[in-house]
Design a protein around this motif. Structure first.
Motif, PDB file in Angstrom:
ATOM      1  N   LEU A 553       0.839  -1.202   0.000  1.00 28.12           N
ATOM      2  CA  LEU A 553       0.000   0.000   0.000  1.00 28.12           C
ATOM      3  C   LEU A 553       0.874   1.252   0.000  1.00 28.12           C
ATOM      4  CD1 LEU A 553      -2.999   0.754   0.063  1.00 28.12           C
ATOM      5  CD2 LEU A 553      -2.839   0.931   2.532  1.00 28.12           C
ATOM      6  N   CYS A 556       2.111   2.001  -3.363  1.00 24.53           N
ATOM      7  CA  CYS A 556       1.112   2.512  -4.312  1.00 24.53           C
ATOM      8  C   CYS A 556       1.024   4.032  -4.294  1.00 24.53           C
ATOM      9  CB  CYS A 556      -0.278   1.995  -3.957  1.00 24.53           C
ATOM     10  SG  CYS A 556      -0.538   0.291  -4.354  1.00 24.53           S
ATOM     11  N   VAL A 557       1.383   4.634  -3.176  1.00 23.21           N
ATOM     12  CA  VAL A 557       1.164   6.070  -3.033  1.00 23.21           C
ATOM     13  C   VAL A 557       2.288   6.810  -3.747  1.00 23.21           C
ATOM     14  CG1 VAL A 557       0.836   7.932  -1.400  1.00 23.21           C
ATOM     15  CG2 VAL A 557       0.169   5.607  -0.793  1.00 23.21           C
ATOM     16  N   PRO A 558       1.938   7.578  -4.768  1.00 25.10           N
ATOM     17  CA  PRO A 558       2.994   8.342  -5.425  1.00 25.10           C
ATOM     18  C   PRO A 558       3.470   9.458  -4.502  1.00 25.10           C
ATOM     19  CG  PRO A 558       0.864   8.859  -6.394  1.00 25.10           C
ATOM     20  CD  PRO A 558       0.614   7.832  -5.347  1.00 25.10           C
ATOM     21  N   ARG A 565       6.885   8.128 -13.545  1.00 24.86           N
ATOM     22  CA  ARG A 565       7.267   6.747 -13.299  1.00 24.86           C
ATOM     23  C   ARG A 565       6.066   5.815 -13.343  1.00 24.86           C
ATOM     24  NH1 ARG A 565       6.855  10.121  -9.324  1.00 24.86           N
ATOM     25  NH2 ARG A 565       5.801   9.586  -7.413  1.00 24.86           N
ATOM     26  N   GLU A 566       6.380   4.542 -13.431  1.00 22.58           N
ATOM     27  CA  GLU A 566       5.378   3.476 -13.290  1.00 22.58           C
ATOM     28  C   GLU A 566       5.086   3.335 -11.799  1.00 22.58           C
ATOM     29  OE1 GLU A 566       3.640  -0.194 -15.237  1.00 22.58           O
ATOM     30  OE2 GLU A 566       4.236   1.762 -15.929  1.00 22.58           O
ATOM     31  N   LEU A 567       3.816   3.205 -11.440  1.00 19.18           N
ATOM     32  CA  LEU A 567       3.491   3.080 -10.019  1.00 19.18           C
ATOM     33  C   LEU A 567       3.257   1.621  -9.675  1.00 19.18           C
ATOM     34  CD1 LEU A 567       0.980   6.006  -9.900  1.00 19.18           C
ATOM     35  CD2 LEU A 567       3.218   5.980  -8.841  1.00 19.18           C
ATOM     36  N   ALA A 568       3.597   1.278  -8.445  1.00 24.97           N
ATOM     37  CA  ALA A 568       3.292  -0.077  -7.999  1.00 24.97           C
ATOM     38  C   ALA A 568       1.789  -0.163  -7.737  1.00 24.97           C
ATOM     39  CB  ALA A 568       4.061  -0.367  -6.721  1.00 24.97           C
ATOM     40  N   ALA A 569       1.167  -1.259  -8.105  1.00 27.06           N
ATOM     41  CA  ALA A 569      -0.254  -1.439  -7.861  1.00 27.06           C
ATOM     42  C   ALA A 569      -0.462  -2.772  -7.165  1.00 27.06           C
ATOM     43  CB  ALA A 569      -1.036  -1.408  -9.166  1.00 27.06           C
ATOM     44  N   ILE A 570      -1.580  -2.880  -6.429  1.00 29.59           N
ATOM     45  CA  ILE A 570      -1.935  -4.181  -5.873  1.00 29.59           C
ATOM     46  C   ILE A 570      -3.001  -4.761  -6.787  1.00 29.59           C
ATOM     47  CG2 ILE A 570      -2.743  -5.428  -3.839  1.00 29.59           C
ATOM     48  CD1 ILE A 570      -2.008  -3.067  -2.158  1.00 29.59           C
ATOM     49  N   PRO A 571      -2.754  -5.906  -7.398  1.00 26.31           N
ATOM     50  CA  PRO A 571      -3.774  -6.451  -8.295  1.00 26.31           C
ATOM     51  C   PRO A 571      -5.005  -6.889  -7.501  1.00 26.31           C
ATOM     52  CG  PRO A 571      -2.007  -8.029  -7.961  1.00 26.31           C
ATOM     53  CD  PRO A 571      -1.583  -6.767  -7.281  1.00 26.31           C
TER      54      PRO A 571
ATOM     55  N   VAL B 184      -6.198   4.143  -3.113  1.00 23.63           N
ATOM     56  CA  VAL B 184      -4.825   4.205  -3.636  1.00 23.63           C
ATOM     57  C   VAL B 184      -4.404   2.939  -4.356  1.00 23.63           C
ATOM     58  CG1 VAL B 184      -3.601   6.001  -2.423  1.00 23.63           C
ATOM     59  CG2 VAL B 184      -4.062   3.872  -1.257  1.00 23.63           C
ATOM     60  N   SER B 185      -4.766   1.768  -3.837  1.00 27.03           N
ATOM     61  CA  SER B 185      -4.280   0.543  -4.483  1.00 27.03           C
ATOM     62  C   SER B 185      -4.907   0.383  -5.861  1.00 27.03           C
ATOM     63  CB  SER B 185      -4.570  -0.683  -3.615  1.00 27.03           C
ATOM     64  OG  SER B 185      -5.934  -0.985  -3.634  1.00 27.03           O
ATOM     65  N   GLN B 187      -6.124   3.068  -7.587  1.00 27.94           N
ATOM     66  CA  GLN B 187      -5.663   4.243  -8.321  1.00 27.94           C
ATOM     67  C   GLN B 187      -4.429   3.904  -9.144  1.00 27.94           C
ATOM     68  OE1 GLN B 187      -5.164   7.889  -5.972  1.00 27.94           O
ATOM     69  NE2 GLN B 187      -3.015   7.841  -6.486  1.00 27.94           N
ATOM     70  N   ALA B 188      -3.493   3.176  -8.523  1.00 29.88           N
ATOM     71  CA  ALA B 188      -2.265   2.825  -9.238  1.00 29.88           C
ATOM     72  C   ALA B 188      -2.577   1.913 -10.418  1.00 29.88           C
ATOM     73  CB  ALA B 188      -1.283   2.158  -8.283  1.00 29.88           C
ATOM     74  N   GLN B 189      -3.522   0.990 -10.238  1.00 30.30           N
ATOM     75  CA  GLN B 189      -3.904   0.116 -11.364  1.00 30.30           C
ATOM     76  C   GLN B 189      -4.389   0.943 -12.544  1.00 30.30           C
ATOM     77  OE1 GLN B 189      -7.059  -2.506 -10.074  1.00 30.30           O
ATOM     78  NE2 GLN B 189      -5.843  -3.478  -8.480  1.00 30.30           N
ATOM     79  N   ASN B 192      -1.565   3.046 -14.226  1.00 28.78           N
ATOM     80  CA  ASN B 192      -0.686   2.223 -15.053  1.00 28.78           C
ATOM     81  C   ASN B 192      -1.384   1.787 -16.337  1.00 28.78           C
ATOM     82  OD1 ASN B 192       1.378   2.471 -13.246  1.00 28.78           O
ATOM     83  ND2 ASN B 192       0.937   0.562 -12.178  1.00 28.78           N
ATOM     84  N   ALA B 213       1.153  14.686  -6.583  1.00 27.42           N
ATOM     85  CA  ALA B 213       2.028  13.536  -6.775  1.00 27.42           C
ATOM     86  C   ALA B 213       1.551  12.687  -7.948  1.00 27.42           C
ATOM     87  CB  ALA B 213       2.089  12.713  -5.502  1.00 27.42           C
ATOM     88  N   VAL B 214       0.229  12.526  -8.070  1.00 30.86           N
ATOM     89  CA  VAL B 214      -0.319  11.748  -9.184  1.00 30.86           C
ATOM     90  C   VAL B 214      -0.005  12.426 -10.503  1.00 30.86           C
ATOM     91  CG1 VAL B 214      -2.487  11.107 -10.296  1.00 30.86           C
ATOM     92  CG2 VAL B 214      -2.134  10.584  -7.895  1.00 30.86           C
ATOM     93  N   ALA B 217       3.528  12.052 -11.472  1.00 32.64           N
ATOM     94  CA  ALA B 217       3.913  10.700 -11.874  1.00 32.64           C
ATOM     95  C   ALA B 217       3.496  10.369 -13.301  1.00 32.64           C
ATOM     96  CB  ALA B 217       3.315   9.677 -10.915  1.00 32.64           C
TER      97      ALA B 217
END
Lengths: 622, 319
Positions: A553, A556-558, A565-571, B184-185, B187-189, B192, B213-214, B217
């Motif tokens: 988590l 995931c927070v930029p 950049r590419e952000l980490a995500a939780i599938p 947030v989790s 949001q990143a999906q 990307n 920040a978003v 990025a």
């Protein structure tokens, strides 16, 4: 549709109305095939026969015509006319309303002023004028009744359409290349249709009455044709000598209108989304408590939660929103409670003071102790004395929590006077002092403002002042800065920080933002699917998260300053709390999952002032 | 590089207290004249706080609001939405609230078919094939197509919204706070996914958000909006690290960052100026630590400050 029928059937009165109306409709549909006397054949020798005379079940009228036959034929006509009038009025009114509401601006203004003019006439006068112009007759009565009801539909539907026309899906349809006509037919109409049905179901009865009224005055159906109004009108002369001639059609009107109105109310209740969501069911003053045992106190903070469990019982589904949360917060300490939407963080906070709406909320276990006294299951009088006095809340949206019709100064004074027997003037002075303490400029004049006159940041300051009104020991802040801009958020956070240091406040700070937690909170508890998965000092957890969920988590927070950049995500998605997986709730999304993760309870294991609910935690050396 | 989107002195004023006939009592300038260029294949980020006019600006670009002054050029051609089909094929919009941007009474298939039918006049078989392609691109399963919007989570609904915008086959997407309603989790999906789609289909994005920040990025360049005007514009790597405009610095300092101690970056408890009664000169002057008499009298214009960076300030910060 099936849901609609089920809701309708649950409403006993509506069901009764439907049964009665169904019977009447069935009867009049069968009228042509029933063995009845001719309704219009006069036989003056048999006039004014009492009911239950052989050959005339309901007796005869002043011309010796069979009342039963006339009643059924008349009801048939009245129902048909009333219903047609309703359909016509609804169609024309809805068309006008949708056009006015959709196009808005000058079109709307012109159309609605025209409708207003129509409404300015007393409706019966207007109906009489229309019939007078067109000449008496059932058809003209129908037109008149429909015409006087058009404004009602037009205004109703226009109001709904205005709301829908500004929804984003309508904009999306425009961008998808749809024209106005197509948008009205395929986007707007399906969404206003339930409202049209509701408006119709509540007015059909009224329109039947109006038609009967016109016929009663001799402007509707013409002799010898029978409808309920004209039957009443003809019987009026013999009201004293032969009351049954007026009672029979009168009772029928009563039955029809009553049953239609009961059914109409039922239809409205079943279709109206606000009523369906239970907006009219009054929640109890404190959350329902249904627990078997009271756990032993574990922490030594001023506020301690021990295994709080809160569930929502909706139908036969059980949502385990909070599944055993233990927390402790001491004076001057700020505890962060962080999690995504649906993780149970707000419900945990609301459970403390029994503020979860019941039904459907039930606290099924655990204890929440304030200075050692259990708040769960506390008598309502005592709980109420503590609410806002010793433990106060700050909510996300102050516009929704402040009363829109009272000045903010008066609301603050009221909050103080609720708990302290002090005079009005003294409370007012104290309110201004509070506004000053949350750094509102010109507190004297601001105290006289209404909530809508203030900006979001100012309103949240008032919300904080309200929480501080009685100098509480604990403040529970539920996402107090989420609705605010970053510059205002920074001001509010530093205010809260100063307040807790100056006053020794214990703060439970609920948020989804790691940046906010890092800046304000001493300790943090991370929640996932209704449980705490990790807890400990903020700096340590952020630097070295042990639970895979926490560390993913955080990734995931930029963060500002990182560039593109590419952000980490939780599938995947968090599990639904009415269908939690066995074992660790995070296992299905976890990349370190082992087969043992999906078996049995995973306990929250303490270690060096931290705790983590994971079989394979990642303990990294400092 | 050619310009995908060119805005020339675009502005919008809303009338307030307008009687039935005659001129309105006041006008609120939601967007002051803005000139911007978005190059083909670029992501231009737009940041600003609530009420700064960023959504109004975005909605003008897709014709949902007519501009008061100025002109828009899309891929070299003057803005023209007389033919909604041709217009919809050039530019599309992704909405902030994923759920309310889907008609609750239509299935996802019905929603997805509209742009294909109206904009591209495809037949039934072609539509079904294209929808499958798009759904594969945004990682959605085909069996979602027969469901209704309320059955989806925010992240899924937002992917459906993106899929709808893709169906139009437009080369420019306006993304209006596409992730601010999401966790947030998730949001990143979505972020990307947007980056992947951009690479695959060669899209141009105008990305609007309040989250610095978003925006940083995902963007190549960033424009900062304050009170309806662009106050600074520059490359994403540089603008928050080396801001020239004091407002950009205030924004960057206000964003909560892990590891930075909590201080209110503004000593004064200040707010936005009153839109009904805007101050003369620089709109930020009342909050600005560097404001001088000059700032309160004349409005600064965007001027080049350093490489690729422009700021509208009389007393810019040193880089």
């Amino acid at each position: 549709m099936r849901l609609f029928l089920r809701l309708l059937a649950r409403n006993r009165l509506a069901l009764a109305g439907a049964v009665v109306l169904g019977f009447v409709v069935l009867l009049v549909l069968m009228t042509p095939v029933l063995p009845l006397a001719e309704p219009n054949i006069t036989n003056t020798a048999d006039r004014f026969q009492r009911p239950f005379t052989p050959g005339h079940l309901l007796g005869t009228d002043h011309l010796g015509r069979d009342l039963l036959s006339r009643l059924l034929w008349g009801t048939r006509l009245s129902l048909a006319v009333g219903f047609s009038a309703a359909v016509i009025a609804a169609t024309i009114g809805a068309a006008i309303g949708i056009v006015a509401g959709y196009f808005g601006g000058r079109t709307d203004n012109l159309i609605m002023r025209g409708v207003d003019m129509l409404m300015a006439f007393p409706y019966i006068l207007l109906a009489l004028a229309i019939v007078a112009a067109l000449g008496p007759g059932l058809m003209n009565a129908l037109i008149a009744v429909a015409a006087v009801n058009v404004p009602f539909f037009a205004r109703n539907i226009r109001g709904i359409t205005v709301g829908i026309a500004h929804k984003e899906f309508v904009d999306a349809a425009k961008l998808s290349g749809m024209g106005h006509g197509r948008i009205i037919l395929s986007e707007i109409l399906p969404n206003v249709l339930p409202v049209i049905v509701i408006a119709m179901s509540t007015t059909v009865g009224w329109m039947i009455l109006e038609t009967a009224g016109l016929s009663f005055l001799g402007l509707g159906s013409q002799p010898p044709q029978a409808d309920l109004g004209s039957m009443l009108g003809e019987a009026r002369a013999a009201l004293i000598t032969s009351p049954h001639t007026s009672v029979v059609p009168g009772v029928m009107i009563l039955i029809i209108v009553m049953s239609i109105n009961l059914l109409g109310d039922g239809v409205r209740d079943a279709l109206d989304p606000r009523l369906r969501s239970g907006a009219l069911t009054r929640p109890m003053a404190a959350t329902l408590v249904d627990r078997d045992s009271v756990p032993e106190p574990s922490g030594d903070g001023i506020l301690t939660l021990d295994g709080i469990e809160t569930q929502f019982h909706v139908g036969d589904r059980i949502y385990r929103a909070v599944g055993g949360v233990s927390l402790s917060v001491g004076p001057g300490e700020c505890l962060g409670l962080i999690g995504e939407s649906g993780s149970g963080k707000s419900v945990t906070a609301l459970s403390i003071m029994g503020l979860v709406a019941s039904p459907p909320g039930v606290i099924t276990g655990g204890a929440a102790r304030y200075r050692g006294r259990d708040l769960i299951g506390m008598p309502y009088r005592e709980l109420r004395r503590l609410r806002g006095d010793r433990i106060a809340y700050i909510f996300q949206d102050p516009l929704a929590t402040l009363h829109p019709l009272y000045r903010v100064g008066d609301q603050l004074a009221e909050a103080i006077r609720c708990h302290h027997a002090i005079g009005r003037a003294e409370a007012h002075d104290r309110a201004i002092e509070l506004l000053k303490s949350v750094r509102i400029p010109n507190p004297e004049s601001r105290a006289r403002s209404y909530p809508h006159e203030m900006s979001g940041g100012m309103r949240q300051r008032v919300g904080i002042a309200m929480a501080l009104a009685n100098d509480p020991d604990v403040i529970i802040a539920d996402e107090p800065t989420t609705a605010l801009d970053v510059t205002v958020q920074a001001q509010i956070l530093s205010l809260l920080n100063d307040l807790r240091r100056d006053r020794g406040l214990a703060i439970v700070f609920i948020t989804h933002d790691f940046g906010v937690v890092a800046q304000l909170c001493d300790r943090v508890a991370v929640m996932y699917a209704g449980r705490i998965v990790e807890e400990g000092p903020t700096a340590e957890i952020l630097a070295r998260p042990a639970h895979p969920y926490t560390s993913r988590l955080i990734d995931c927070v930029p963060e500002l300053g990182g560039g593109r950049r590419e952000l980490a995500a939780i599938p995947g998605l968090p599990p639904s709390v009415d269908d939690l997986p066995a074992g660790c709730a995070f296992a299905p999304r976890c990349d370190k999952k082992q087969s043992s993760c999906a078996v049995g309870e995973v306990a929250l294991k303490p270690r060096d002032g931290r705790a983590v609910r994971c079989l394979y935690p990642d303990w990294r050396p400092a | 590089m050619s310009a995908a989107l060119k805005l020339d002195n675009l502005s919008k004023s809303f009338p307030v207290g307008k009687p039935l006939f005659g001129p309105p009592k006041f006008t609120v300038k939601a967007v002051r004249p803005v000139s911007l260029t978005v190059e083909t294949g670029e992501t231009l980020g737009i940041v600003g706080e609530s009420g700064c006019g960023k959504s109004t600006l975005a909605r003008m670009l897709v014709g949902l609001i007519p501009p008061t002054t100025g002109r828009i050029e899309i891929e070299g051609r003057a803005f023209d939405n007389a033919d909604p089909a041709a217009f919809g094929r050039s530019i599309q919009y992704v909405f902030q609230d994923p759920i309310s941007s889907l008609n609750p009474r239509k299935t996802i298939r019905q929603i997805m078919e509209v742009p294909l039918k109206r904009l591209h006049r495809m037949n039934k078989a072609d539509r079904a094939r294209r929808i499958s392609e798009i759904f594969a691109a945004v990682n959605l399963r085909d069996d979602f197509l027969n469901r209704y919007p309320h059955e989806f989570s925010g992240g899924q609904a937002q992917r459906i919204g993106i899929a709808r915008a893709l169906a139009a086959n437009a080369r420019i997407l306006i993304l209006d706070e596409p992730v601010s309603a999401l966790d947030v989790s998730v949001q990143a999906q979505v972020l990307n996914l947007l980056a992947k789609l951009k690479r695959e289909f060669g899209l141009t994005y105008l990305f609007i958000s309040h989250d610095l920040a978003v925006v940083e990025a995902v963007s190549d360049r960033i424009a900062v909006l304050y009170f309806g005007a662009v106050v600074e514009i520059g490359r994403a790597e540089a603008i928050f690290n080396r801001p020239r405009h004091p407002y950009t610095k205030l924004l960057a300092d206000s964003a909560p960052v892990v590891g930075r101690p909590l201080t209110a970056p503004e000593g004064k408890e200040t707010e936005l100026p009153d839109p009904l009664n805007p101050p003369p000169g620089c709109a930020f002057a009342a909050r600005c630590p560097r404001a001088s008499e000059l700032c309160r009298q004349s409005e600064p214009q965007l001027t080049v400050m350093g490489e690729y960076q422009l700021a509208a300030c009389h007393h810019p910060l040193d880089s």
